[in-house]
Design a protein around this motif. Sequence first.
Motif, short mmCIF file in Angstrom:
data_model
loop_
_atom_site.label_atom_id
_atom_site.label_comp_id
_atom_site.label_asym_id
_atom_site.label_seq_id
_atom_site.Cartn_x
_atom_site.Cartn_y
_atom_site.Cartn_z
N THR A 24 1.43 48.50 -22.76
CA THR A 24 0.67 48.10 -21.59
C THR A 24 1.30 46.88 -20.94
OG1 THR A 24 -0.85 46.74 -22.87
CG2 THR A 24 -1.50 49.01 -22.48
N CYS A 27 3.91 47.77 -18.29
CA CYS A 27 3.51 48.72 -17.25
C CYS A 27 2.85 48.07 -16.04
CB CYS A 27 2.57 49.76 -17.84
SG CYS A 27 3.36 50.75 -19.12
N ASP A 100 -2.44 56.24 -21.15
CA ASP A 100 -2.84 56.22 -19.75
C ASP A 100 -2.36 54.99 -18.99
OD1 ASP A 100 -4.50 54.51 -21.07
OD2 ASP A 100 -6.36 55.28 -20.22
N HIS A 101 -1.45 54.24 -19.57
CA HIS A 101 -0.78 53.14 -18.87
C HIS A 101 0.60 53.62 -18.49
CE1 HIS A 101 -3.80 50.86 -21.10
NE2 HIS A 101 -3.64 49.91 -20.21
N GLU A 125 -2.99 50.88 -15.22
CA GLU A 125 -3.97 51.85 -15.67
C GLU A 125 -4.87 52.14 -14.49
OE1 GLU A 125 -6.90 52.41 -19.54
OE2 GLU A 125 -6.35 50.42 -18.90
N SER A 130 -4.50 48.63 -11.58
CA SER A 130 -3.35 49.41 -11.16
C SER A 130 -2.98 49.06 -9.72
CB SER A 130 -3.64 50.90 -11.29
OG SER A 130 -4.66 51.26 -10.38
#
Length: 138
Positions: A24, A27, A100-101, A125, A130
């Motif tokens: 994470t 990202c 989901d990241h 995310e 995001s």
Amino acid sequence: MKRQICIIVMVVSCLFSVSCSKGTDSCGRNSDAAVWARSLTDERLALLFSDFEKLAADENVRRVYSFHGEGEAMPPEFADLKIIKLRPKRGYILVSGCMDHGVVMSFNGLNQPNEVQSIKLSWGEVPPHSGSETIWSK
């Protein structure tokens, strides 16, 4: 025996959580992956769009191409990219991510000559964690 299995499952779960939590950090908007994607020249992005469009139009295209063993080996025209996988029929490249990241390059207007063609860079995310921006368009 049940206790040993429980311990193994707990250890694997912890390791998976740690690896994803480190993912994470990689990202976000200013992650190495997002900075790399923004650093691609307009010429490279135009060629990337063209190569991706050809691949997506191929009726024999594979579902997933990857540098990491999932799916088929990466086609040579994408060999210089620092990415995890590409999914031609879904219209995106996963640059970096875990679960989901992610940092994703989405291709819009593929094989639609009357539409605006663009590459959108997305990160993080689901909202509110995001964001996205268009890094190339024609």
